[in-house]
Enzyme design. Sequence first.
Site, PDB file in Angstrom:
ATOM      1  N   GLU A 174      25.038 104.551  32.673  1.00 57.30           N
ATOM      2  CA  GLU A 174      24.479 103.951  31.455  1.00 57.30           C
ATOM      3  C   GLU A 174      22.976 104.140  31.491  1.00 57.30           C
ATOM      4  O   GLU A 174      22.353 104.051  32.559  1.00 57.30           O
ATOM      5  CB  GLU A 174      24.812 102.458  31.385  1.00 57.30           C
ATOM      6  CG  GLU A 174      24.100 101.784  30.206  1.00 57.30           C
ATOM      7  CD  GLU A 174      24.646 100.406  29.850  1.00 57.30           C
ATOM      8  OE1 GLU A 174      25.332  99.810  30.684  1.00 57.30           O
ATOM      9  OE2 GLU A 174      24.360  99.962  28.728  1.00 57.30           O
ATOM     10  N   CYS A 211      26.817  98.358  27.531  1.00 56.72           N
ATOM     11  CA  CYS A 211      26.381  97.718  26.280  1.00 56.72           C
ATOM     12  C   CYS A 211      25.632  98.675  25.370  1.00 56.72           C
ATOM     13  O   CYS A 211      25.493  98.413  24.164  1.00 56.72           O
ATOM     14  CB  CYS A 211      25.494  96.519  26.591  1.00 56.72           C
ATOM     15  SG  CYS A 211      26.370  95.183  27.381  1.00 56.72           S
ATOM     16  N   ASN A 252      33.269  98.704  24.334  1.00 58.11           N
ATOM     17  CA  ASN A 252      32.893  98.377  25.723  1.00 58.11           C
ATOM     18  C   ASN A 252      33.375  96.972  26.060  1.00 58.11           C
ATOM     19  O   ASN A 252      34.561  96.755  26.213  1.00 58.11           O
ATOM     20  CB  ASN A 252      31.378  98.539  25.896  1.00 58.11           C
ATOM     21  CG  ASN A 252      30.908  98.106  27.277  1.00 58.11           C
ATOM     22  OD1 ASN A 252      31.532  98.474  28.275  1.00 58.11           O
ATOM     23  ND2 ASN A 252      29.862  97.323  27.355  1.00 58.11           N
ATOM     24  N   GLU A 253      32.458  96.011  26.100  1.00 60.52           N
ATOM     25  CA  GLU A 253      32.861  94.638  26.455  1.00 60.52           C
ATOM     26  C   GLU A 253      33.145  93.842  25.192  1.00 60.52           C
ATOM     27  O   GLU A 253      32.456  92.876  24.877  1.00 60.52           O
ATOM     28  CB  GLU A 253      31.751  93.965  27.263  1.00 60.52           C
ATOM     29  CG  GLU A 253      31.855  94.240  28.733  1.00 60.52           C
ATOM     30  CD  GLU A 253      30.762  93.575  29.542  1.00 60.52           C
ATOM     31  OE1 GLU A 253      29.839  92.971  28.973  1.00 60.52           O
ATOM     32  OE2 GLU A 253      30.821  93.689  30.774  1.00 60.52           O
TER      33      GLU A 253
HETATM   34  O1  AHR Z   1      26.143  97.373  33.768  1.00 56.87           O
HETATM   35  C1  AHR Z   1      25.266  96.622  33.005  1.00 56.87           C
HETATM   36  C2  AHR Z   1      25.963  95.965  31.817  1.00 56.87           C
HETATM   37  O2  AHR Z   1      26.921  95.054  32.273  1.00 56.87           O
HETATM   38  C3  AHR Z   1      26.754  96.878  30.948  1.00 56.87           C
HETATM   39  O3  AHR Z   1      25.964  97.475  30.004  1.00 56.87           O
HETATM   40  C4  AHR Z   1      27.745  95.970  30.304  1.00 56.87           C
HETATM   41  O4  AHR Z   1      28.930  96.609  29.952  1.00 56.87           O
HETATM   42  C5  AHR Z   1      27.920  94.870  31.301  1.00 56.87           C
HETATM   43  O5  AHR Z   1      27.757  93.640  30.720  1.00 56.87           O
END
Ligand code: AHR
Length: 662
Positions: free
Chosen positions: A50, A246, A377-378
């Site tokens: 990321e 994120c 994602n989340e």
């Molecule tokens: O890894 C950091 C963050 O942690 C990522 O962006 C997210 O998916 C999680 O909350």
Amino acid sequence: MKRTILPRLLLLLPLLLQLSTRAQDTKTINIAVDKPTVKVPPAMWGIFFEDINFSADGGLYAELVKNRSFEFAKPLMGWKEIKGDGGQGTSLIINRATENANNPRFDRVTVKSDKGYYGLVNEGFRGVGIQQGKTYNFSVLARKGTGNTKIHIKLLAADGKTSLGEADLQGFANKWAKYTVPITATGTEAKGQLSVAFAGQGVLDIDMISLFPQETFKGRPNGLRADLAQLLSDLHPGFVRFPGGCIVEGRDLANRYQWKKTVGNVEDRELIINRWNTEFPARSAPDYFQSYGLGFYEYFQLADDIGAEPLPILNCGMACQYNTGEVATLDELNPFIQDALDLVEFANGAVTTKWGALRAKMGHPKPFNLKMMGIGNEQWDVQYLDRYKLFAKAINAKYPGIKLVTSSGPSPSGDKFDYLQTELRAQKANFLDEHYYQSPDWFFQNASRYDNYDRNSSKIFAGEYAAHIKEPKGKESELMNTWVSALAEAAFMTGLERNADVVQMASYAPLLAHVEAWQWRPDLIWFDNLRSVATPNYYVQKLYANNKGTDVVPTLMDGKVLAGKDSLYASSVIDKNTNKLIVKLVNTSSQSVNVDLNIGGKTVVQGKGSCETLTSANLLDFNTLAEPKKIAPVMEALPLTGNMVFVRLAPRSVNVITVPYN
Ligand code: AHR
């Protein structure tokens, strides 16, 4: 020479002591090599990338100039105007949005005096990293207005004065064109600068000012920083998950990651703010943007170069639920779904298709062989489910072979988790993405988490995990990845490996962090502008990924799996291609532990096996750029004289024992 019996006995003392300890305290672990339970998926241990912590711009992406196209919110952020020896000049930022919507700004430099120089100095990403003897390509898009302005380029040391290499460019045409000149550095500097000075009265338009090392990973143009990419490659990861995290979601939908804006000519990729720029006020990074020089093509290329499966994660019409949480209406979801369908075409389509043709034009006519992608994602709650269903319907209809990864929310338990796990299993989702950023204790206690998961339902992707310690007061500024966190992850990973039929992919997160520009820690690899350091957590990942084997075999003490009893955690695989048994043994106690591996079902090859051990004296120890190998695996030969293999496990150690068999 006369010898008495006493010295002879003394000589035998260590062996006698060892035998007596072995008899009293040795634990016996039974391993049935001939009874494989489940297959280890070839892509089991992967990496999660990321753009957080300056992982892309200023990190893995090898570009050394910050704000190369003047598109940051403040157009001259990262640049400083200079003039000297009587030189006079100005910079005027011009926006040609109608002509070039993706890269609207450029700098109109007017040199007003024949004397001296006027120019701009770029500060790089917390400095420009320059290495003696290496060659850097300076390039610029330029267009002559009037006069005959020349550019004098200098690599500067941290003092802003000492030259570490120079070159000139001149003879610019009246149309935009790219001009390139190589510069070989005469010195090494982590916090260098790039000076771009103009001389000779006239007007010159400039854009996309770039300084790129000639040496990139695999020599790729617009490529990756070689040392960082090599560390990734050394893991032999089974997959590369990208671009997050994120960052996929964005703080709002406008700020989401849109892969189509990250491919094609670099100068046509539209820069946006990096969501981590503003996320944590305590770690604010106002100069954090996404140039997208590292975009989807480069991610696919990286996966290809290191033999990993690409695993892109796409926005599902939802912004980060920790931020705005805004969603696209179901009626307006089509463009999001179309992005997913087009991505399959970009990765796998024939060169005669629209997106396949772009891939070919960018340098990769062969397909990237995309087999899976993540939807969101989340995400959590019913709004996710509603959107996922529409994505799944469209993708399954057009590309039934593509496996989909779905969210389980941000935590490994609780209402949000239970809701999605139940609903998505009912939908027969392929992979449920579980995330756990938890304490080391959680990891120690959850080594059996998957022992009782449903074997006949959706598979698990442990897509983001890391053991987080409560940081001791006063240590906040210096602490990196601690030994206890790596030990906890290693113990937990025995449970992932043992359950490789359920947990088919796993990745630590996040991957990379600049020591001066991070927002989130712990991270797998830290770096500055010249150096990089692998954490103990990295070595744990490497030990697993480089010893993944082909099949899991039963590893039992007193008839039970080892998931914390007597401070021991264990799992084993065999590699059917090389006839090797590979045992992972984690001792979490502060004492050494003696173990007899009772290997059944095959004959151990007499001679030498090996034991690779990772350990450290203090649970809060960590590796630094100055001391990168404080915690690193040590390989020792292991004598093999029969099917009972004796190993003494060091206190708080991770051990990978390899035993060849017939
Ligand atoms: O890894 C950091 C963050 O942690 C990522 O962006 C997210 O998916 C999680 O909350």
